[in-house]
Every structure is written in structure tokens, then in C-alpha cells.
Design a protein around this motif. Structure first.
Motif, PDB file in Angstrom:
ATOM      1  N   MET A 165      10.318  -6.279   6.642  1.00  0.00           N
ATOM      2  CA  MET A 165       9.127  -6.568   5.844  1.00  0.00           C
ATOM      3  C   MET A 165       9.533  -6.781   4.398  1.00  0.00           C
ATOM      4  SD  MET A 165       5.709  -4.272   5.343  1.00  0.00           S
ATOM      5  CE  MET A 165       5.293  -4.454   7.072  1.00  0.00           C
ATOM      6  N   ASN A 166       8.892  -7.734   3.737  1.00  0.00           N
ATOM      7  CA  ASN A 166       9.209  -8.052   2.353  1.00  0.00           C
ATOM      8  C   ASN A 166       8.688  -6.970   1.414  1.00  0.00           C
ATOM      9  OD1 ASN A 166      10.286 -10.932   2.541  1.00  0.00           O
ATOM     10  ND2 ASN A 166       8.369 -11.095   3.667  1.00  0.00           N
ATOM     11  N   PRO A 167       9.402  -6.740   0.311  1.00  0.00           N
ATOM     12  CA  PRO A 167       8.890  -5.801  -0.688  1.00  0.00           C
ATOM     13  C   PRO A 167       7.609  -6.346  -1.329  1.00  0.00           C
ATOM     14  CG  PRO A 167      10.833  -6.946  -1.514  1.00  0.00           C
ATOM     15  CD  PRO A 167      10.706  -7.307  -0.073  1.00  0.00           C
ATOM     16  N   VAL A 168       6.837  -5.452  -1.889  1.00  0.00           N
ATOM     17  CA  VAL A 168       5.540  -5.818  -2.458  1.00  0.00           C
ATOM     18  C   VAL A 168       5.480  -5.338  -3.909  1.00  0.00           C
ATOM     19  CG1 VAL A 168       3.048  -5.397  -2.343  1.00  0.00           C
ATOM     20  CG2 VAL A 168       4.356  -5.719  -0.242  1.00  0.00           C
ATOM     21  N   THR A 169       4.960  -6.205  -4.785  1.00  0.00           N
ATOM     22  CA  THR A 169       4.691  -5.822  -6.165  1.00  0.00           C
ATOM     23  C   THR A 169       3.183  -5.678  -6.337  1.00  0.00           C
ATOM     24  OG1 THR A 169       6.633  -7.032  -6.980  1.00  0.00           O
ATOM     25  CG2 THR A 169       4.942  -6.460  -8.590  1.00  0.00           C
ATOM     26  N   VAL A 170       2.771  -4.523  -6.809  1.00  0.00           N
ATOM     27  CA  VAL A 170       1.354  -4.279  -7.054  1.00  0.00           C
ATOM     28  C   VAL A 170       1.094  -4.439  -8.548  1.00  0.00           C
ATOM     29  CG1 VAL A 170      -0.564  -2.677  -6.756  1.00  0.00           C
ATOM     30  CG2 VAL A 170       1.353  -2.624  -5.163  1.00  0.00           C
ATOM     31  N   VAL A 171       0.160  -5.306  -8.899  1.00  0.00           N
ATOM     32  CA  VAL A 171      -0.142  -5.592 -10.293  1.00  0.00           C
ATOM     33  C   VAL A 171      -1.562  -5.117 -10.599  1.00  0.00           C
ATOM     34  CG1 VAL A 171      -0.520  -7.401 -12.017  1.00  0.00           C
ATOM     35  CG2 VAL A 171       1.425  -7.551 -10.443  1.00  0.00           C
ATOM     36  N   GLY A 172      -1.684  -4.163 -11.535  1.00  0.00           N
ATOM     37  CA  GLY A 172      -2.998  -3.732 -11.987  1.00  0.00           C
ATOM     38  C   GLY A 172      -3.570  -4.742 -12.963  1.00  0.00           C
ATOM     39  N   ILE A 173      -4.853  -5.027 -12.796  1.00  0.00           N
ATOM     40  CA  ILE A 173      -5.494  -6.023 -13.658  1.00  0.00           C
ATOM     41  C   ILE A 173      -6.871  -5.521 -14.065  1.00  0.00           C
ATOM     42  CG2 ILE A 173      -6.449  -7.332 -11.697  1.00  0.00           C
ATOM     43  CD1 ILE A 173      -5.865  -9.890 -13.359  1.00  0.00           C
ATOM     44  N   GLY A 174      -7.204  -5.706 -15.325  1.00  0.00           N
ATOM     45  CA  GLY A 174      -8.490  -5.265 -15.842  1.00  0.00           C
ATOM     46  C   GLY A 174      -9.507  -6.385 -15.846  1.00  0.00           C
ATOM     47  N   ALA A 175     -10.706  -6.071 -16.364  1.00  0.00           N
ATOM     48  CA  ALA A 175     -11.775  -7.077 -16.414  1.00  0.00           C
ATOM     49  C   ALA A 175     -11.443  -8.214 -17.367  1.00  0.00           C
ATOM     50  CB  ALA A 175     -13.080  -6.414 -16.831  1.00  0.00           C
ATOM     51  N   ASP A 176     -10.454  -8.019 -18.271  1.00  0.00           N
ATOM     52  CA  ASP A 176     -10.054  -9.089 -19.180  1.00  0.00           C
ATOM     53  C   ASP A 176      -9.095 -10.067 -18.532  1.00  0.00           C
ATOM     54  OD1 ASP A 176      -8.107  -7.164 -19.001  1.00  0.00           O
ATOM     55  OD2 ASP A 176      -7.734  -7.007 -21.147  1.00  0.00           O
ATOM     56  N   ASP A 218       4.896 -15.889  -4.141  1.00  0.00           N
ATOM     57  CA  ASP A 218       4.656 -16.830  -3.048  1.00  0.00           C
ATOM     58  C   ASP A 218       3.277 -16.593  -2.422  1.00  0.00           C
ATOM     59  OD1 ASP A 218       7.301 -18.070  -3.078  1.00  0.00           O
ATOM     60  OD2 ASP A 218       8.022 -16.137  -2.320  1.00  0.00           O
ATOM     61  N   VAL A 219       2.856 -15.329  -2.432  1.00  0.00           N
ATOM     62  CA  VAL A 219       1.554 -14.945  -1.881  1.00  0.00           C
ATOM     63  C   VAL A 219       0.904 -13.961  -2.841  1.00  0.00           C
ATOM     64  CG1 VAL A 219       0.297 -13.904   0.051  1.00  0.00           C
ATOM     65  CG2 VAL A 219       2.380 -15.236   0.492  1.00  0.00           C
ATOM     66  N   VAL A 220      -0.372 -14.187  -3.153  1.00  0.00           N
ATOM     67  CA  VAL A 220      -1.154 -13.253  -3.952  1.00  0.00           C
ATOM     68  C   VAL A 220      -2.278 -12.711  -3.075  1.00  0.00           C
ATOM     69  CG1 VAL A 220      -2.723 -12.969  -5.907  1.00  0.00           C
ATOM     70  CG2 VAL A 220      -0.630 -14.312  -6.174  1.00  0.00           C
ATOM     71  N   VAL A 221      -2.321 -11.384  -2.946  1.00  0.00           N
ATOM     72  CA  VAL A 221      -3.316 -10.717  -2.105  1.00  0.00           C
ATOM     73  C   VAL A 221      -4.280  -9.950  -3.001  1.00  0.00           C
ATOM     74  CG1 VAL A 221      -3.693  -9.067  -0.229  1.00  0.00           C
ATOM     75  CG2 VAL A 221      -1.613 -10.475  -0.257  1.00  0.00           C
ATOM     76  N   VAL A 245       5.578 -11.165  -2.494  1.00  0.00           N
ATOM     77  CA  VAL A 245       4.169 -10.826  -2.308  1.00  0.00           C
ATOM     78  C   VAL A 245       3.693  -9.987  -3.490  1.00  0.00           C
ATOM     79  CG1 VAL A 245       2.473  -9.665  -0.841  1.00  0.00           C
ATOM     80  CG2 VAL A 245       4.439 -10.840   0.190  1.00  0.00           C
ATOM     81  N   VAL A 246       2.573 -10.412  -4.090  1.00  0.00           N
ATOM     82  CA  VAL A 246       1.921  -9.646  -5.151  1.00  0.00           C
ATOM     83  C   VAL A 246       0.541  -9.236  -4.665  1.00  0.00           C
ATOM     84  CG1 VAL A 246       0.840  -9.791  -7.430  1.00  0.00           C
ATOM     85  CG2 VAL A 246       3.157 -10.646  -7.106  1.00  0.00           C
ATOM     86  N   VAL A 247       0.250  -7.946  -4.770  1.00  0.00           N
ATOM     87  CA  VAL A 247      -1.077  -7.415  -4.434  1.00  0.00           C
ATOM     88  C   VAL A 247      -1.758  -7.013  -5.728  1.00  0.00           C
ATOM     89  CG1 VAL A 247      -2.371  -5.633  -3.218  1.00  0.00           C
ATOM     90  CG2 VAL A 247      -0.316  -6.625  -2.172  1.00  0.00           C
TER      91      VAL A 247
END
Length: 410
Positions: A1-12, A29-32, A76-78
Motif C-alpha cells: 500500500m502506498n504511503p499517505v500524506t494527510v494535509v490539514g486545511i482551514g476555511a481559508d 496523484d490522488v487527492v481524497v 496520495v493526499v488526504v
């Protein structure tokens, strides 16, 4: 399984992301993420956009497995709202995939932003989540003088918070609804719980509460709550005996209690009030009492109390192994005490109370066989006798308490 980067994002949105987060999204390559989250980064990447699975936890691994062929490297970015590790998907991914496969790039949480707007110290605030959890848990931390942040489920949560506070005698509390924090549509509405009438606004909101009351609360933090707080038909372990019983049971974080013969549910309820991670299962044969136990649990802030309908020891079959057991009813049922002792983990505690001579003789025999301590609890209350005052004794309670050894005697 590919590693995953989790990106926190605010309302801005994109404007609020730092360079590491922007680089991760741009090279993905993929944004979830949810539609709201993926719309915030639209136009800043060329990745395939995939929605979050439903149900989330069960669907994550199959989803991630499907994003590339075996041997392919897929970036993959979540996306997550704010801090991914606070009531967020970051923790879930780490538990499902293993922490070594997950990289987290955080952002300020809505809690941090709310405290920044109000001038509160985050370390001094109690947090309650209404997202996928019962709002009744708010009653556990709502005490005069406390500050609370409620993570809202939707636009109707602020009204529900105000109503609950008012029902618990905290109608004087100050309430703020902070919506779309950090974004261009940020808004703050304030009012008083008892007269709250604000029109529902954005579903993306957090409710802040400064708890105020004109009288002292009966719901303190230690076991032995006032009897008046319970709805009861008379089957209630009374306040002073209840406090002594909980002291003997010794609740600790994460532990599970079996409350056999629930009555009004007071022992299981106050066990769970001892710590947010304490769990309890109440076994009660009467359906009317089961409904009453659930109402008491909701009212006193522990809606997670599990109630099993049935007679012990038969109803105990298949329940998870307890750390402690309280027997407050049905003590003379055939084989009950050996059954709960066998179920207890070694080092677990069993406490049994009785007011009848029949059960008292049973406790004496159990004391002789298994050891422990045998205690008589007698409480008297001052009452009027004509123009004078005298003691009015309650029925004495015999209490047996024992710690389960590694090996039970034959």
C-alpha cells in the motif's frame, strides 16, 4: 500500500496552507477528501479527486488499495479539516495503516482559532464533540465557572446546546457561535443560553460556552451525587452508600464495570462519570427500569452506558470481561457470585451490597470462602420528632468487597 500524506486545511483554503502542504497537494496523484475540502484546493493540482468512503473507517483500506496497480507508486493526499489529529482522519489513518505509512501536515484546529478569538487559554477549556457522538455528554462537564467548546454536528447544534444548558440550570451561561473560522465568511454570534433565539447559520461552526448559574449544582465530580438527581421508583443505591460503593470499586481510566441489577443505574452512571474513558454495562431484567436508567444516563452526561435486559447470571454470557463488578440486586440467584468471580480478570474488584438477612448470610459464606472485607454501612439522618430532632436510621447495608486472585479456590 502506498504511503499517505494527510494535509490539514482551514476555511481559508489554499491561502492558509504553508509551503510543505502546498507542495504535497501540488504533487499528488490522488487527492481524497470531502467536496468542501477538495473545492478549497481546486485548480492547484492535477490529481484525480476521490471522495471519502462511507462508512469511513471500514472503507479506508479498500479505497487506498484501489488507487493504484501493484508495484505502482501513487502519491496520495488526504485532506482534513484543521488539525488532522484532533477528532480528525489523521488518527484513523494511523490506526488503520500504521503510523509509519502516514505523514501528517497539520493546521490550526477550530479549537485553537476559537480560543484565539475569545482570548481563552486552550488548556483551560473542556471540549465536547457532537460530531457522531451524543450531545448529552455536555452535561458531564457543564459546571458553573467552566469554559466549554462544542464541536458542532450541524447548524442546529447551537440551539441544542442552549436548550441542554437551560435544562441543567445553566440558562445564565454566555454562548458564542463561531462559524467558518479563518475563512472570508467568518462570523461570531453571541447570546445567553436561556434566551437563545439566533437563526441557524453555517453548519461549519463551533459553540463556546462560559457556564454561569445563580445556584450551586447538585452534580459534583466525585461519586455520591444527590439522590434528587435520579429518576427512580425507589430502587436506588442511596447517596452515602453509593459513595462508599464506588470507593470500593475504584474506577480507573479505560476500565469496564458490570452493574448487576441496575435499578436506577446510579452505580454504572457514577462509574462512567469518574473518567471519560470509563465504560459500564448495566444488567437489568425490567423494561421500565431500563428506560429509566437510560434517561438518567442521558441526563447525567453518560449516554454511552450500555444496558442489557435480562436476569443474571444468564444475561452475562458473551459480555466483555470486566475489570470490576457490582452486584446490587439478585444476589441470591443460583451461581451468580461464582459466575462473576470467574468472569473478572485477576486483580479485578467485586463489590456486593445487601439489606436482607438471606443475602447477608450468603455474603458471610462468600467472605469465608474467598476472603476480602465485610463491612456494615449504617446511615442516619436528622428528622423531626414532635418539636424535637432525632436520628432516623436507614436500613443498614452489608457490603462485601473482594479482589479476584489469580486462581480461585476450588
Amino acid at each position: 500500500m502506498n504511503p499517505v500524506t494527510v494535509v490539514g486545511i482551514g476555511a481559508d483554503g489554499w491561502a492558509g496552507l504553508g509551503e510543505p502542504a502546498r507542495a504535497a497537494v501540488s504533487s499528488a496523484d490522488v487527492v481524497v477528501g470531502s467536496t468542501r475540502q477538495t473545492d478549497l484546493v481546486a485548480g492547484h493540482h492535477e490529481a484525480r479527486v476521490v471522495p471519502l468512503p462511507v462508512p469511513l473507517r471500514e472503507g479506508l483500506r479498500p479505497l487506498l488499495d484501489s488507487l493504484g496497480r501493484p508495484g505502482d507508486e501513487v502519491h496520495v493526499v488526504v485532506l482534513a479539516s484543521g488539525d488532522p489529529m484532533h477528532h480528525g482522519i489523521g488518527r484513523t489513518l494511523a490506526e488503520v495503516l500504521g503510523r509509519e505509512r502516514v505523514t501528517v501536515i497539520g493546521a490550526p484546529s477550530s479549537l485553537s482559532l476559537a480560543c484565539a478569538r475569545l482570548g481563552w487559554g486552550l488548556e483551560d477549556v473542556d471540549v465536547v464533540s457532537a460530531v457522531g457522538r451524543p450531545l448529552e455528554r455536555l452535561a458531564l462537564v457543564a459546571h458553573p465557572g467552566r469554559r466549554i467548546l462544542v464541536l458542532s454536528r450541524d447548524a442546529l447544534t447551537p440551539q441544542a446546546v442552549a436548550t441542554l444548558l437551560t435544562e441543567h440550570g445553566l440558562g445564565d451561561s454566555l454562548v458564542w457561535v463561531l462559524s467558518d473560522l479563518g475563512g472570508p465568511d467568518e462570523r461570531v454570534v453571541e447570546g445567553v443560553a436561556g434566551s437563545w433565539h439566533a437563526v441557524p447559520g453555517s453548519p461549519l461552526n463551533i459553540v463556546a460556552v462560559q457556564c454561569l448559574s445563580s445556584y450551586d449544582s447538585l452534580a459534583g465530580l466525585v461519586p455520591g451525587l444527590a439522590d434528587e438527581l435520579y429518576e427512580t421508583d425507589g430502587q436506588l443505591t442511596k447517596q452515602h452508600v453509593r459513595a462508599a460503593t464506588l470507593a470500593a470499586l475504584r474506577p480507573a481510566p479505560g476500565e469496564l464495570l458490570w452493574d448487576v441489577g441496575g435499578g436506577s443505574g446510579s452505580i454504572g452512571i457514577e462509574w462512567m462519570r469518574a473518567h471519560p474513558t470509563c465504560r459500564a454495562i448495566t444488567v437489568e431484567p425490567r423494561s421500565d427500569r431500563i428506560k429509566r436508567i437510560r434517561r438518567n444516563a442521558d441526563h447525567l452526561g453518560v449516554p454511552g452506558l450500555q444496558v442489557v435486559e435480562g436476569l443474571a447470571p444468564g444475561a452475562l454470557a458473551g459480555l466483555p470481561r470486566p475489570d470490576a463488578v457490582f452486584v446490587g440486586g439478585g444476589l441470591t440467584a443460583e451461581g451468580l457470585v461464582p459466575a462473576v468471580l470467574d468472569a473478572l480478570r485477576p486483580g479485578g474488584r467485586l463489590v456486593a451490597n445487601t439489606v436482607t438477612l438471606d443475602s447477608e448470610s450468603l455474603l458471610l459464606s462468600m467472605f469465608r470462602r474467598y476472603g476480602g472485607s465485610l463491612t456494615r454501612l449504617e446511615v442516619s439522618h436528622a428528622d423531626a420528632v414532635g418539636g424535637f430532632t432525632s436520628w432516623n436510621p436507614a436500613r443498614p447495608v452489608t457490603q462485601w468487597s473482594v479482589i479476584r486472585p489469580e486462581e480461585l479456590p476450588a
